[in-house]
Design an enzyme around this catalytic site. Sequence first.
Site, PDB file in Angstrom:
ATOM      1  N   GLY A 106      36.141  20.361  -7.257  1.00  0.00           N
ATOM      2  CA  GLY A 106      36.031  20.874  -8.013  1.00  0.00           C
ATOM      3  C   GLY A 106      34.865  21.005  -9.661  1.00  0.00           C
ATOM      4  O   GLY A 106      33.760  21.781  -9.624  1.00  0.00           O
ATOM      5  N   GLY A 112      32.937  23.642  -8.225  1.00  0.00           N
ATOM      6  CA  GLY A 112      33.186  24.892  -9.271  1.00  0.00           C
ATOM      7  C   GLY A 112      32.405  24.804 -10.146  1.00  0.00           C
ATOM      8  O   GLY A 112      31.883  26.025 -10.617  1.00  0.00           O
ATOM      9  N   GLU A 148      44.521  33.364 -11.381  1.00  0.00           N
ATOM     10  CA  GLU A 148      45.855  33.388 -11.188  1.00  0.00           C
ATOM     11  C   GLU A 148      45.935  31.964 -11.420  1.00  0.00           C
ATOM     12  O   GLU A 148      46.208  30.959 -10.751  1.00  0.00           O
ATOM     13  CB  GLU A 148      46.084  33.825  -9.910  1.00  0.00           C
ATOM     14  N   CYS A 151      53.543  28.492  -6.968  1.00  0.00           N
ATOM     15  CA  CYS A 151      53.197  28.945  -8.347  1.00  0.00           C
ATOM     16  C   CYS A 151      54.283  29.672  -8.771  1.00  0.00           C
ATOM     17  O   CYS A 151      54.557  29.667  -9.906  1.00  0.00           O
ATOM     18  CB  CYS A 151      51.513  29.774  -8.459  1.00  0.00           C
TER      19      CYS A 151
END
Length: 478
Positions: free
Chosen positions: A203, A207, A245, A279
């Site tokens: 990441g 990312g 999210e 989640c």
Amino acid sequence: MREFHNLYIDGSWTAPAEPAVLELTDPATGRPSGRAALGGATDVDRAVTAARNAFASFSITTAAERVDLLEAIGAEYARRAEDMAQAVTEELGSPLDLSRSLHVPSGQSQFHNAARALRNLDLVEKRGSTWVRREPIGVCALITPWNYPALQPAGKVASALAAGCTVVLKPAQLTPYSAVVLAEILEAAGVPAGVFNLVLGRGSVIGDALNQHPEVDMISFTGSGPVAVGVLTAAAPTAKRVVTELGGKSPQIVLPDADLDTAVNTAVLYALLNSGQTCGAASRTLVPRERQDEFLAALTPAAEALKVGDPHSQGTSMGPVVSAGQWDTVQGYIRKGIEEGARLVTGGPGKPDLPDTLKDGHFVRPTVFADVTNDMTIAREEIFGPVMSVIAYESIEDAITIANDSPYGLCGYVTSGDPQQALAVAERMRTGYVLINDADFDFNTSWGGYKQSGNGREWADFGIGEYLETKSIVGVHA
Ligand code: NAD
């Protein structure tokens, strides 16, 4: 052992510019399970360029053409279902039964649901001589977590392709196997070169390169709050759309008239599903104080009956958590719960009794705490492990206040014998998704959070909407 040394860029499997691999371990045994490529910033650049070039033609395909493509992907997904299930189990440790019954169908359904939604979507609205067009936003970076490695990438890819966008997928580094199977599915289904690109890696490297890239128009990010803040900050100078999210601390309100079996079954299912790594997990269970003892007397044997063990064995209901790091995090929360005065009802620190072959696996004892108050750490922070917090409430008003007293607002659950009352309570929950009684998850509707659970919506037409720009053309006399 799986060996994936390539990335998928511009329609070809290609080695990273600076070849490197990540060693992966099986969460159930702690032994090596394979190796996957680690890309770098140069690979991101190649993938974004490929997506930018492909956007010119893919963005002007008709909706009907994209519907056909999505259906072809869904059909190919069905053909590769078992490969996908095996990949998810190997990388995540999810019981094979669960990979087959939940992970894979939830991923596959995204393509059919997006096709159905696109068929019914009006992408041009005429208001007299003004036309309002909804057009694909452009090149999208899709950044996904490890906990639902089939569903998360599928949801984003299906919505983005339905909208006419081109994408670079960067899955979590712990779960590359299912992402490779997805790329193979998309390739076999005939997705044009450059429309879908897969860059595996860390990441902090992949990312970050995507966050800052001037040719990326939008980031759809699913993951944790702290990482999301970094994404939003890094993306700000290029003013790209960032859809988030994020995590949750979702309440289940068991109303005073609830059927006991339904309440307990829902609590166990939705709090402990996927080893609690969900989640929207129902990690706070709110019960009327006068029914707490009765509820715990039924909940405890139900939690203890879960068969924790080898994900490959039939009948296993709970596998390990994904990694040693996640195991440590969960153990820290269990200790914190005890220190802060919650009553440990079952489970607790350490590993469950398992055969020697699994002794290095990251298994957690399904754990139930009672007498939890909503200010305790275990009631406020996302644990992401099989740990339930039972909180007693005094009145329905009190229950709603406790339910909404959270920085998160992802999911809610209501259990009641009275459908009208269940609906009235569901309407007052400050969450983006609410399940009543033993309802199954519906993947053909919107998914997303309030508050610090994120700002986006995924799935079906709601998901597609995130990838569209709205344009007005005024004075059309064509
Ligand atoms: P994470 O935030 O650690 O990582 C998510 C993704 O972001 C990974 O692919 C990671 O490599 C990447 N990443 C890391 N640093 C980055 C950076 N600087 N820039 C861009 N990307 C970067 O989350 P995780 O541990 O993989 O997943 C667990 C979290 O995801 C939980 O909080 C869970 O609630 C959340 N989640 C939310 C939903 C939802 O729909 N709301 C669904 C699943 C998981």
